[in-house]
Scaffold this motif. Sequence first.
Motif, short mmCIF file in Angstrom:
data_model
loop_
_atom_site.label_atom_id
_atom_site.label_comp_id
_atom_site.label_asym_id
_atom_site.label_seq_id
_atom_site.Cartn_x
_atom_site.Cartn_y
_atom_site.Cartn_z
N CYS A 195 -8.79 15.19 -1.38
CA CYS A 195 -8.81 13.46 -1.72
C CYS A 195 -7.43 13.50 -1.18
CB CYS A 195 -8.40 13.45 -3.00
SG CYS A 195 -10.37 14.39 -4.41
N LEU A 196 -7.95 11.81 -0.21
CA LEU A 196 -6.87 10.83 -0.18
C LEU A 196 -7.07 9.31 -1.63
CD1 LEU A 196 -5.84 8.85 2.03
CD2 LEU A 196 -8.23 8.11 2.31
N VAL A 197 -5.79 9.12 -1.66
CA VAL A 197 -5.75 8.86 -2.37
C VAL A 197 -4.16 7.15 -1.91
CG1 VAL A 197 -3.86 8.17 -3.98
CG2 VAL A 197 -4.79 10.68 -4.30
N ILE A 198 -4.84 6.06 -2.32
CA ILE A 198 -4.51 4.71 -2.12
C ILE A 198 -4.17 3.94 -2.87
CG2 ILE A 198 -5.13 2.51 -0.31
CD1 ILE A 198 -7.43 4.25 0.82
N GLU A 199 -2.68 3.39 -3.25
CA GLU A 199 -2.25 3.29 -4.38
C GLU A 199 -1.53 1.98 -3.37
OE1 GLU A 199 0.04 5.55 -7.11
OE2 GLU A 199 0.51 6.69 -5.17
N ARG A 200 -2.12 0.36 -4.33
CA ARG A 200 -1.97 -0.47 -4.30
C ARG A 200 -1.44 -1.82 -5.52
NH1 ARG A 200 -6.21 -1.36 -1.95
NH2 ARG A 200 -7.65 -2.86 -3.09
N ARG A 201 -0.56 -2.51 -5.11
CA ARG A 201 -0.10 -3.93 -5.99
C ARG A 201 -0.41 -5.05 -5.31
NH1 ARG A 201 5.97 -1.82 -8.64
NH2 ARG A 201 6.22 -1.63 -6.44
N THR A 202 -0.37 -5.82 -6.23
CA THR A 202 -0.43 -7.43 -4.87
C THR A 202 0.43 -7.98 -6.05
OG1 THR A 202 -2.74 -8.14 -6.85
CG2 THR A 202 -2.53 -7.04 -3.62
N VAL A 222 -3.37 -0.75 -8.37
CA VAL A 222 -4.77 0.34 -8.44
C VAL A 222 -4.36 1.11 -8.07
CG1 VAL A 222 -5.92 -0.81 -5.98
CG2 VAL A 222 -6.83 0.33 -7.98
N ARG A 223 -4.93 2.68 -8.17
CA ARG A 223 -5.23 3.92 -7.63
C ARG A 223 -6.81 4.03 -7.48
NH1 ARG A 223 -1.88 8.56 -7.52
NH2 ARG A 223 -3.09 10.41 -7.17
N LEU A 224 -6.72 4.30 -6.04
CA LEU A 224 -8.09 4.78 -5.45
C LEU A 224 -8.43 6.23 -4.89
CD1 LEU A 224 -8.74 1.66 -3.53
CD2 LEU A 224 -10.13 2.14 -5.58
N THR A 225 -8.95 6.89 -5.70
CA THR A 225 -9.23 8.42 -5.03
C THR A 225 -10.50 8.65 -4.42
OG1 THR A 225 -7.36 9.36 -6.85
CG2 THR A 225 -8.74 10.58 -5.86
N LEU A 285 -8.54 5.83 7.28
CA LEU A 285 -7.37 4.62 7.40
C LEU A 285 -7.24 4.69 9.03
CD1 LEU A 285 -5.42 5.59 4.77
CD2 LEU A 285 -7.25 3.61 4.65
N ILE A 286 -7.34 2.95 9.20
CA ILE A 286 -6.73 2.99 11.29
C ILE A 286 -6.16 1.68 11.26
CG2 ILE A 286 -8.20 2.27 13.06
CD1 ILE A 286 -10.68 3.81 11.86
N ALA A 287 -5.35 1.52 11.53
CA ALA A 287 -4.75 0.27 12.13
C ALA A 287 -4.52 0.24 13.59
CB ALA A 287 -3.49 0.19 11.12
N ARG A 288 -4.91 -1.03 13.96
CA ARG A 288 -4.46 -1.06 15.80
C ARG A 288 -3.71 -2.66 15.38
NH1 ARG A 288 -9.09 -2.41 20.08
NH2 ARG A 288 -7.53 -2.96 21.75
N PHE A 289 -2.63 -2.05 16.11
CA PHE A 289 -1.51 -3.03 16.20
C PHE A 289 -0.76 -3.28 17.58
CE2 PHE A 289 -0.63 1.53 15.21
CZ PHE A 289 0.10 1.42 15.98
N HIS A 295 0.64 -1.35 -0.33
CA HIS A 295 -0.01 -0.10 0.53
C HIS A 295 0.90 1.28 0.12
CE1 HIS A 295 -3.44 -2.92 1.72
NE2 HIS A 295 -3.87 -1.88 0.77
N ARG A 296 0.36 2.44 -0.89
CA ARG A 296 1.39 3.89 -0.63
C ARG A 296 -0.10 4.50 -0.83
NH1 ARG A 296 2.62 7.68 -4.71
NH2 ARG A 296 4.28 8.28 -4.17
N ILE A 297 -0.03 5.38 0.65
CA ILE A 297 -0.73 5.97 1.17
C ILE A 297 -0.19 7.92 0.90
CG2 ILE A 297 -2.62 6.96 2.32
CD1 ILE A 297 -1.76 4.25 3.99
N THR A 298 -1.01 8.44 0.43
CA THR A 298 -1.00 9.93 -0.51
C THR A 298 -2.16 10.60 -0.21
OG1 THR A 298 -0.86 9.58 -2.56
CG2 THR A 298 0.95 9.85 -1.33
N ALA A 299 -1.38 12.33 -0.79
CA ALA A 299 -3.08 13.19 -0.74
C ALA A 299 -2.87 13.59 -1.79
CB ALA A 299 -3.23 14.24 0.39
N CYS A 300 -4.22 14.70 -2.58
CA CYS A 300 -3.10 15.16 -3.72
C CYS A 300 -5.42 15.75 -3.23
CB CYS A 300 -3.98 14.60 -5.13
SG CYS A 300 -5.16 13.79 -5.33
#
Length: 246
Positions: free
Chosen positions: A210-217, A227-230, A238-242, A187-192
């Motif tokens: 806008c929030l931009v999520i780029e993902r490669r599998t 994929v690039r999701l805008t 975006l939330i991660a609990r760890f 995942h790559r998370i950016t803003a534009c």
Amino acid sequence: MTAKLKPGTKATPKALYQVIRGDIEAKITSGDWPPGHKVPFEHELMETYSCSRMTVNKVISALAESGLVVRRRRAGSFVSRPRVQSAILQIPDLKGEVEKRGERYAYRLIDLGKRAASARDKARLGVDARAQVLAVRCLHQAEGQPFALEDRLINLQAVPDALREDFSKTPPNTWLVGHVPWTEAEHRITACNADEKIAKELNIEEGTACLVIERRTWRNGEPITAVRLTHPGHLYDLIARFTPTG
């Protein structure tokens, strides 16, 4: 909505501001005004509460800052839609996410085409220039409003069945999550700020954050999709609990 103050009733600007804000917040939190509901125009609130434009503007600004309403230039103010919360280490199904929060999902294919990988495709997907890719651009909607713009490349060597799928009816995100196994993701998370094209497709003002999520599998080292999701910035968390590791 609360009726006008009775003639002769005095209220400090601060007290009246609190009354108006409390009334509107109650309408929203009770569900009387559902997501997407149009808040009365400022002049209508001024008439209802016999107050100044400055007081009303202060209320709406505070509600927007708190995330309860969103202001749209020339259109007015609207009750905000719930933000989607997603763990960044998961690959979500956008259709499932929208329906899980009780909203009506819709999907529209914008563009679809098979081609030999360009230099840009090679950089995004990690394939050589001789590879064949399927390029898909589509729009996801929640309650009739744009929720995400999807710009995707699929490696046809790894996923030849993609050519036989009808992506005018089935979102590629949903199909891939349900049919194509993967062993590694990034995942790559950016803003534009939305440019003219993105703003038009997402029905937002040009320059909106806008929030931009780029993902490669990958599957065993072979690229599957990029994929690039805008998303309009006000609709997604975006939330991660760890836990700490030793």
